[in-house]
Write a protein that holds these residues in place. Structure first.
Motif, PDB file in Angstrom:
ATOM      1  N   ASP A 212       0.863  -1.177   0.000  1.00 50.16           N
ATOM      2  CA  ASP A 212       0.000   0.000   0.000  1.00 50.16           C
ATOM      3  C   ASP A 212       0.909   1.239   0.000  1.00 50.16           C
TER       4      ASP A 212
ATOM      5  N   ASP B 251      -0.194   5.245   0.569  1.00 47.47           N
ATOM      6  CA  ASP B 251      -0.469   6.291   1.569  1.00 47.47           C
ATOM      7  C   ASP B 251      -0.533   5.727   2.984  1.00 47.47           C
ATOM      8  N   GLY B 252       0.245   6.314   3.878  1.00 43.87           N
ATOM      9  CA  GLY B 252       0.209   5.888   5.282  1.00 43.87           C
ATOM     10  C   GLY B 252       1.029   4.637   5.535  1.00 43.87           C
ATOM     11  N   CYS B 253       1.533   4.038   4.453  1.00 43.17           N
ATOM     12  CA  CYS B 253       2.327   2.816   4.586  1.00 43.17           C
ATOM     13  C   CYS B 253       3.759   3.105   4.141  1.00 43.17           C
TER      14      CYS B 253
ATOM     15  N   ASP C 231      -1.223  -0.425   6.125  1.00 49.71           N
ATOM     16  CA  ASP C 231      -1.426   0.238   7.414  1.00 49.71           C
ATOM     17  C   ASP C 231      -2.887   0.254   7.824  1.00 49.71           C
TER      18      ASP C 231
ATOM     19  N   ASP D  12      -6.297  -3.271   3.954  1.00 50.40           N
ATOM     20  CA  ASP D  12      -5.121  -3.948   3.371  1.00 50.40           C
ATOM     21  C   ASP D  12      -5.069  -5.404   3.848  1.00 50.40           C
TER      22      ASP D  12
HETATM   23 MG   LIG Z   1      -2.709   3.156   3.560  1.00 50.21          MG
END
Ligand SMILES: [Mg+2]
Length: 301
Positions: A23, A25-27, A233, A237
Motif C-alpha cells: 500500500d 499512503d500511510g504505509c 497500514d 489492506d
Molecule cells: Mg494506507
C-alpha cells in the motif's frame, strides 16, 4: 529492477518466486495526515456546506479516514460514511445542519468496483446527475489540492532498505486506492518507482481485485502458498491480503518507522525463510488489531 512500472493489471508478469503487494499512503509515505487534513477535509466541508458544524465534520472525516478501522477507505466510500456519521451526531441535528444523503452515489458505489474519477465522470455523463456532479467537483478539487500541497514527502526511512532487499527475489507491486496519477508522481519524485513492476491505483479496481489479478491464481503464474505478502497500514489492506490467502505485515499507524524497521530486521527474513505464517503472523495481527477503534469516541444522537 524495472525502470518503468506498468499501470495495467494485464501487463503484470511473474518473474520471481515471491510476491509482495505494498500500500502507498500511510504505509510507504507519511502522507495520510497532510492529504486528509489539508486537502480532503477542507474540500469536504466546503462542498457539502457543513460550515455550521465544521469542527465536528472535521472530527468525523479524520475518524473515518485516519483514526478508525476504515482508515485508507476509498474516497467515495469515505464521503458516504462521513455524511452518515455527521447525520447521526447530535451537533448536526441541534444546529439544524442539512446533511445530504447522496442516494445516487450510494447506488454507484454499490455496483462499481473501480471507484475513480474516470468512472465517476462516465457515470455523470450518462446520468447528468446534479448529485454526482457535486461529488465530481469535490474529487477534482481534492486532486488539485493534493498536487499543489503534497510534495517532498519522503518514504519512511526504512522503506528503501526494505525495497532493496525485496526486489531481487520478489515481484513487488503497489496496491492502492489513490488515483494513479498521484501514485506515479509520488513514487517517481522519490525515485522508488524503479523498485516496483506495477502501480495499481483506484481506477484499476479494489485492492482485492489488484491482488486477484496478480498474485491470485493465474494460469502459468501461481505463487506457492506463503510466498505472497501484503504490507499495509489499514484493515482494508489486511482483508485484501486475506482475499487471496496472502500473509500480511502491518505498518502500525503512529509507529510506522518502528514497523518498517521490524520488517527489515525480521519480517523479510521470515518471509523468505518460510517462518512467517503461524505464530509470528498471529502476533503481528494481534498488535495491529489493538491500534484502531471501530466505533467513534463521540456520543450518538
Ligand atoms: Mg494506507
Amino acid at each position: 529492477m524495472s525502470m518503468h512500472p506498468a499501470h495495467d493489471l494485464d501487463a503484470f508478469e511473474k518473474r520471481h518466486g515471491f510476491f509482495v503487494g505494498i500500500d502507498s499512503d500511510g504505509c510507504v509515505f507519511d502522507s495520510m495526515e497532510i492529504k486528509h487534513k489539508e486537502c480532503f477535509c477542507p474540500a469536504f466541508i466546503d462542498n457539502y456546506d457543513l460550515q455550521a458544524a465544521a469542527r465536528f465534520a472535521r472530527e468525523v472525516w479524520e475518524f473515518v479516514n485516519l483514526y478508525s478501522r476504515s482508515r485508507g477507505i476509498n474516497r467515495f466510500k469515505a464521503v458516504l460514511r462521513s455524511l452518515e456519521l455527521c447525520r447521526s451526531r447530535a451537533e448536526f441535528i441541534e444546529r439544524k445542519v442539512a446533511v445530504p444523503e447522496l442516494r445516487e452515489l450510494t447506488e454507484w458505489v454499490a455496483r462499481e468496483s473501480k471507484l475513480g474519477n474516470p468512472q465517476l465522470d462516465a457515470e455523470l455523463k450518462r446520468t447528468g446527475s446534479a448529485e454526482l456532479a457535486r461529488v465530481m467537483k469535490w474529487s477534482r478539487e481534492v486532486n488539485d489540492a493534493v498536487e499543489k500541497v503534497v510534495r517532498n514527502v519522503p518514504p519512511f526511512p526504512s522503506v528503501r532498505p526494505a525495497l532493496d532487499r525485496l526486489t531481487g527475489d520478489a515481484d513487488v507491486i503497489v496496491v492502492s486506492q489513490t488515483p494513479a496519477a498521484a501514485l506515479i508522481r509520488e513514487w517517481a519524485e522519490q525515485e522508488i518507482d524503479g523498485y516496483v513492476s506495477l502501480i495499481a491505483g483506484q481506477e484499476l479496481g479494489t485492492k482485492d481485485e489488484h491482488l486477484a489479478a496478480t498474485a491470485g491464481a493465474r494460469p502459468g503464474a501461481v505463487y506457492e502458498s506463503d510466498h505472497v505478502l501484503m504490507i499495509g497500514d489499514a484493515p482494508g489492506d489486511h482483508s485484501a491480503a486475506k482475499s487471496v490467502g496472502a500473509l500480511f505485515f502491518p505498518i502500525l499507524p503512529g509507529q510506522e518507522e518502528e514497523s518498517w524497521k521490524r520488517f527489515v530486521s525480521e519480517g523479510i527474513d521470515r518471509f523468505f525463510a518460510g517462518s512467517f505464517a503461524g505464530a509470528y503472523q498471529k502476533e503481528l495481527l494481534a498488535e495491529f488489531d489493538a491500534v484502531l477503534p471501530d466505533s467513534p469516541p463521540w456520543s450518538h444522537a
